[in-house]
Structure formats: C-alpha cells, structure tokens
Scaffold this motif. Sequence first.
Motif, PDB file in Angstrom:
ATOM      1  N   GLN A   9       0.842  -1.188   0.000  1.00  0.00           N
ATOM      2  CA  GLN A   9       0.000   0.000   0.000  1.00  0.00           C
ATOM      3  C   GLN A   9       0.880   1.243   0.000  1.00  0.00           C
ATOM      4  OE1 GLN A   9      -2.853   0.102   3.168  1.00  0.00           O
ATOM      5  NE2 GLN A   9      -3.855   1.924   2.400  1.00  0.00           N
ATOM      6  N   PHE A  10       0.541   2.163  -0.874  1.00  0.00           N
ATOM      7  CA  PHE A  10       1.274   3.413  -0.998  1.00  0.00           C
ATOM      8  C   PHE A  10       0.482   4.508  -0.308  1.00  0.00           C
ATOM      9  CE2 PHE A  10       2.137   7.357  -3.363  1.00  0.00           C
ATOM     10  CZ  PHE A  10       3.496   7.454  -3.154  1.00  0.00           C
ATOM     11  N   ASP A  11       1.103   5.203   0.618  1.00  0.00           N
ATOM     12  CA  ASP A  11       0.452   6.301   1.335  1.00  0.00           C
ATOM     13  C   ASP A  11       1.140   7.600   0.950  1.00  0.00           C
ATOM     14  OD1 ASP A  11      -0.697   8.104   3.090  1.00  0.00           O
ATOM     15  OD2 ASP A  11      -0.414   6.870   4.864  1.00  0.00           O
ATOM     16  N   PHE A  12       0.593   8.275  -0.066  1.00  0.00           N
ATOM     17  CA  PHE A  12       1.202   9.479  -0.597  1.00  0.00           C
ATOM     18  C   PHE A  12       1.337  10.569   0.455  1.00  0.00           C
ATOM     19  CE2 PHE A  12       0.929  13.637  -2.694  1.00  0.00           C
ATOM     20  CZ  PHE A  12       2.065  13.561  -3.472  1.00  0.00           C
ATOM     21  N   VAL A  13       0.307  10.759   1.276  1.00  0.00           N
ATOM     22  CA  VAL A  13       0.332  11.820   2.284  1.00  0.00           C
ATOM     23  C   VAL A  13       1.454  11.581   3.286  1.00  0.00           C
ATOM     24  CG1 VAL A  13      -0.975  12.926   4.138  1.00  0.00           C
ATOM     25  CG2 VAL A  13      -2.120  12.341   1.999  1.00  0.00           C
ATOM     26  N   LYS A  14       1.579  10.362   3.782  1.00  0.00           N
ATOM     27  CA  LYS A  14       2.637  10.059   4.751  1.00  0.00           C
ATOM     28  C   LYS A  14       4.010  10.187   4.104  1.00  0.00           C
ATOM     29  CE  LYS A  14       4.218   6.535   8.010  1.00  0.00           C
ATOM     30  NZ  LYS A  14       5.618   6.613   7.664  1.00  0.00           N
ATOM     31  N   ASP A  15       4.151   9.668   2.892  1.00  0.00           N
ATOM     32  CA  ASP A  15       5.434   9.755   2.203  1.00  0.00           C
ATOM     33  C   ASP A  15       5.821  11.207   1.940  1.00  0.00           C
ATOM     34  OD1 ASP A  15       5.615   7.027   2.270  1.00  0.00           O
ATOM     35  OD2 ASP A  15       5.056   6.732   0.174  1.00  0.00           O
ATOM     36  N   LYS A  16       4.855  12.039   1.563  1.00  0.00           N
ATOM     37  CA  LYS A  16       5.117  13.458   1.311  1.00  0.00           C
ATOM     38  C   LYS A  16       5.558  14.151   2.596  1.00  0.00           C
ATOM     39  CE  LYS A  16       2.462  17.519   0.261  1.00  0.00           C
ATOM     40  NZ  LYS A  16       1.165  18.026  -0.121  1.00  0.00           N
ATOM     41  N   LYS A  17       4.876  13.840   3.690  1.00  0.00           N
ATOM     42  CA  LYS A  17       5.232  14.427   4.979  1.00  0.00           C
ATOM     43  C   LYS A  17       6.643  14.020   5.384  1.00  0.00           C
ATOM     44  CE  LYS A  17       3.789  14.551   9.793  1.00  0.00           C
ATOM     45  NZ  LYS A  17       2.832  14.108  10.794  1.00  0.00           N
ATOM     46  N   ASP A  18       6.953  12.730   5.224  1.00  0.00           N
ATOM     47  CA  ASP A  18       8.283  12.228   5.578  1.00  0.00           C
ATOM     48  C   ASP A  18       9.368  12.864   4.707  1.00  0.00           C
ATOM     49  OD1 ASP A  18       7.107  10.622   7.500  1.00  0.00           O
ATOM     50  OD2 ASP A  18       7.247   8.784   6.301  1.00  0.00           O
ATOM     51  N   LEU A  19       9.102  12.984   3.414  1.00  0.00           N
ATOM     52  CA  LEU A  19      10.064  13.598   2.502  1.00  0.00           C
ATOM     53  C   LEU A  19      10.304  15.056   2.879  1.00  0.00           C
ATOM     54  CD1 LEU A  19      11.831  13.533  -0.046  1.00  0.00           C
ATOM     55  CD2 LEU A  19       9.781  14.199  -1.339  1.00  0.00           C
ATOM     56  N   THR A  20       9.237  15.785   3.159  1.00  0.00           N
ATOM     57  CA  THR A  20       9.355  17.197   3.542  1.00  0.00           C
ATOM     58  C   THR A  20      10.195  17.329   4.809  1.00  0.00           C
ATOM     59  OG1 THR A  20       7.217  17.712   2.534  1.00  0.00           O
ATOM     60  CG2 THR A  20       8.073  19.288   4.134  1.00  0.00           C
ATOM     61  N   LYS A  21       9.916  16.501   5.794  1.00  0.00           N
ATOM     62  CA  LYS A  21      10.664  16.562   7.055  1.00  0.00           C
ATOM     63  C   LYS A  21      12.138  16.237   6.836  1.00  0.00           C
ATOM     64  CE  LYS A  21      10.767  15.104  11.806  1.00  0.00           C
ATOM     65  NZ  LYS A  21      10.026  14.568  12.919  1.00  0.00           N
ATOM     66  N   THR A  22      12.407  15.226   6.052  1.00  0.00           N
ATOM     67  CA  THR A  22      13.790  14.839   5.775  1.00  0.00           C
ATOM     68  C   THR A  22      14.553  15.957   5.083  1.00  0.00           C
ATOM     69  OG1 THR A  22      13.187  12.503   5.634  1.00  0.00           O
ATOM     70  CG2 THR A  22      15.247  13.159   4.563  1.00  0.00           C
ATOM     71  N   ILE A  23      13.938  16.537   4.066  1.00  0.00           N
ATOM     72  CA  ILE A  23      14.599  17.618   3.323  1.00  0.00           C
ATOM     73  C   ILE A  23      14.822  18.826   4.214  1.00  0.00           C
ATOM     74  CG2 ILE A  23      14.270  19.333   1.486  1.00  0.00           C
ATOM     75  CD1 ILE A  23      13.098  17.052  -0.225  1.00  0.00           C
ATOM     76  N   LEU A  24      13.809  19.232   4.967  1.00  0.00           N
ATOM     77  CA  LEU A  24      13.964  20.405   5.838  1.00  0.00           C
ATOM     78  C   LEU A  24      15.019  20.162   6.916  1.00  0.00           C
ATOM     79  CD1 LEU A  24      10.300  21.671   6.268  1.00  0.00           C
ATOM     80  CD2 LEU A  24      12.094  22.572   4.766  1.00  0.00           C
ATOM     81  N   THR A  25      15.095  18.951   7.428  1.00  0.00           N
ATOM     82  CA  THR A  25      16.112  18.615   8.424  1.00  0.00           C
ATOM     83  C   THR A  25      17.507  18.682   7.818  1.00  0.00           C
ATOM     84  OG1 THR A  25      14.558  17.211   9.632  1.00  0.00           O
ATOM     85  CG2 THR A  25      16.900  16.847  10.059  1.00  0.00           C
ATOM     86  N   ASP A  26      17.665  18.163   6.607  1.00  0.00           N
ATOM     87  CA  ASP A  26      18.966  18.214   5.931  1.00  0.00           C
ATOM     88  C   ASP A  26      19.378  19.652   5.640  1.00  0.00           C
ATOM     89  OD1 ASP A  26      19.054  15.461   6.007  1.00  0.00           O
ATOM     90  OD2 ASP A  26      18.588  15.187   3.875  1.00  0.00           O
ATOM     91  N   VAL A  27      18.433  20.463   5.183  1.00  0.00           N
ATOM     92  CA  VAL A  27      18.721  21.872   4.894  1.00  0.00           C
ATOM     93  C   VAL A  27      19.084  22.599   6.186  1.00  0.00           C
ATOM     94  CG1 VAL A  27      17.687  24.045   4.110  1.00  0.00           C
ATOM     95  CG2 VAL A  27      17.325  21.945   2.795  1.00  0.00           C
ATOM     96  N   TYR A  28      18.334  22.363   7.236  1.00  0.00           N
ATOM     97  CA  TYR A  28      18.599  22.953   8.548  1.00  0.00           C
ATOM     98  C   TYR A  28      20.023  22.624   9.006  1.00  0.00           C
ATOM     99  CZ  TYR A  28      17.947  23.943  13.550  1.00  0.00           C
ATOM    100  OH  TYR A  28      18.074  24.438  14.815  1.00  0.00           O
ATOM    101  N   ASN A  29      20.392  21.353   8.921  1.00  0.00           N
ATOM    102  CA  ASN A  29      21.730  20.933   9.355  1.00  0.00           C
ATOM    103  C   ASN A  29      22.832  21.555   8.503  1.00  0.00           C
ATOM    104  OD1 ASN A  29      20.796  19.378  11.489  1.00  0.00           O
ATOM    105  ND2 ASN A  29      20.547  17.566  10.210  1.00  0.00           N
ATOM    106  N   SER A  30      22.604  21.688   7.207  1.00  0.00           N
ATOM    107  CA  SER A  30      23.594  22.320   6.328  1.00  0.00           C
ATOM    108  C   SER A  30      23.774  23.791   6.686  1.00  0.00           C
ATOM    109  CB  SER A  30      23.166  22.188   4.866  1.00  0.00           C
ATOM    110  OG  SER A  30      23.232  20.836   4.460  1.00  0.00           O
ATOM    111  N   LEU A  31      22.681  24.468   6.981  1.00  0.00           N
ATOM    112  CA  LEU A  31      22.767  25.883   7.373  1.00  0.00           C
ATOM    113  C   LEU A  31      23.521  26.037   8.693  1.00  0.00           C
ATOM    114  CD1 LEU A  31      19.183  26.953   6.303  1.00  0.00           C
ATOM    115  CD2 LEU A  31      21.305  27.905   5.378  1.00  0.00           C
ATOM    116  N   ILE A  32      23.254  25.152   9.636  1.00  0.00           N
ATOM    117  CA  ILE A  32      23.972  25.170  10.927  1.00  0.00           C
ATOM    118  C   ILE A  32      25.472  25.000  10.693  1.00  0.00           C
ATOM    119  CG2 ILE A  32      24.413  23.763  13.009  1.00  0.00           C
ATOM    120  CD1 ILE A  32      22.013  25.279  13.560  1.00  0.00           C
ATOM    121  N   LYS A  33      25.827  23.994   9.880  1.00  0.00           N
ATOM    122  CA  LYS A  33      27.245  23.706   9.634  1.00  0.00           C
ATOM    123  C   LYS A  33      27.967  24.875   8.981  1.00  0.00           C
ATOM    124  CE  LYS A  33      26.847  18.721   9.459  1.00  0.00           C
ATOM    125  NZ  LYS A  33      26.870  17.523   8.635  1.00  0.00           N
ATOM    126  N   LYS A  34      27.248  25.679   8.208  1.00  0.00           N
ATOM    127  CA  LYS A  34      27.869  26.838   7.553  1.00  0.00           C
ATOM    128  C   LYS A  34      27.804  28.094   8.418  1.00  0.00           C
ATOM    129  CE  LYS A  34      29.660  26.749   4.176  1.00  0.00           C
ATOM    130  NZ  LYS A  34      31.075  26.464   3.928  1.00  0.00           N
TER     131      LYS A  34
END
Length: 85
Positions: A9-34
Amino acid sequence: MDSNQNTVQFDFVKDKKDLTKTILTDVYNSLIKKGYNPVNQMVGYLISGDPTYITNYNGARALVRKLERDEILEEVLKSYLDIKK
C-alpha cells in the motif's frame, strides 16, 4: 522471481510528509554547519522564494527546491498545530 504476493500500500500523504521533514532537516543541518541561523534563512526563503537564502553546501539549495514553498508551509503548519491529516 519474488514469491511475495502481498499488495504493497502506498500512502502518498505520509510519504510526502516524511520527505518534507527529511529535506527540511537536511537543509537545517547544512545551514547550521555553515554558521547561519537556519530558522531565519529558511523563513527568508519561504517568504521571498529566493533560493540564495539557502546554502549550496551539501546540495541543500537543490534539495529545498524539490519542494513547493506552499507545500512546505502546509506541512509546517500541520505539524505545529498537531494535525494528523
């Protein structure tokens, strides 16, 4: 040949939420490191749409541009208000 005959079963809403969180977390960490204030930088990007608020470090700028700004805001607001939909 795979003997697993179960339907996945594919859950687009959950996958979209997870992807958004992952990307924002990665961007956040990159900004911190710089050495940037990540919240200020990300808010600047979300308000203006100007990707130069996000560092190129670790591909953060390209990552954040994979998401639509309105979709980011939608997920952030849902999370803040603890809405499960």
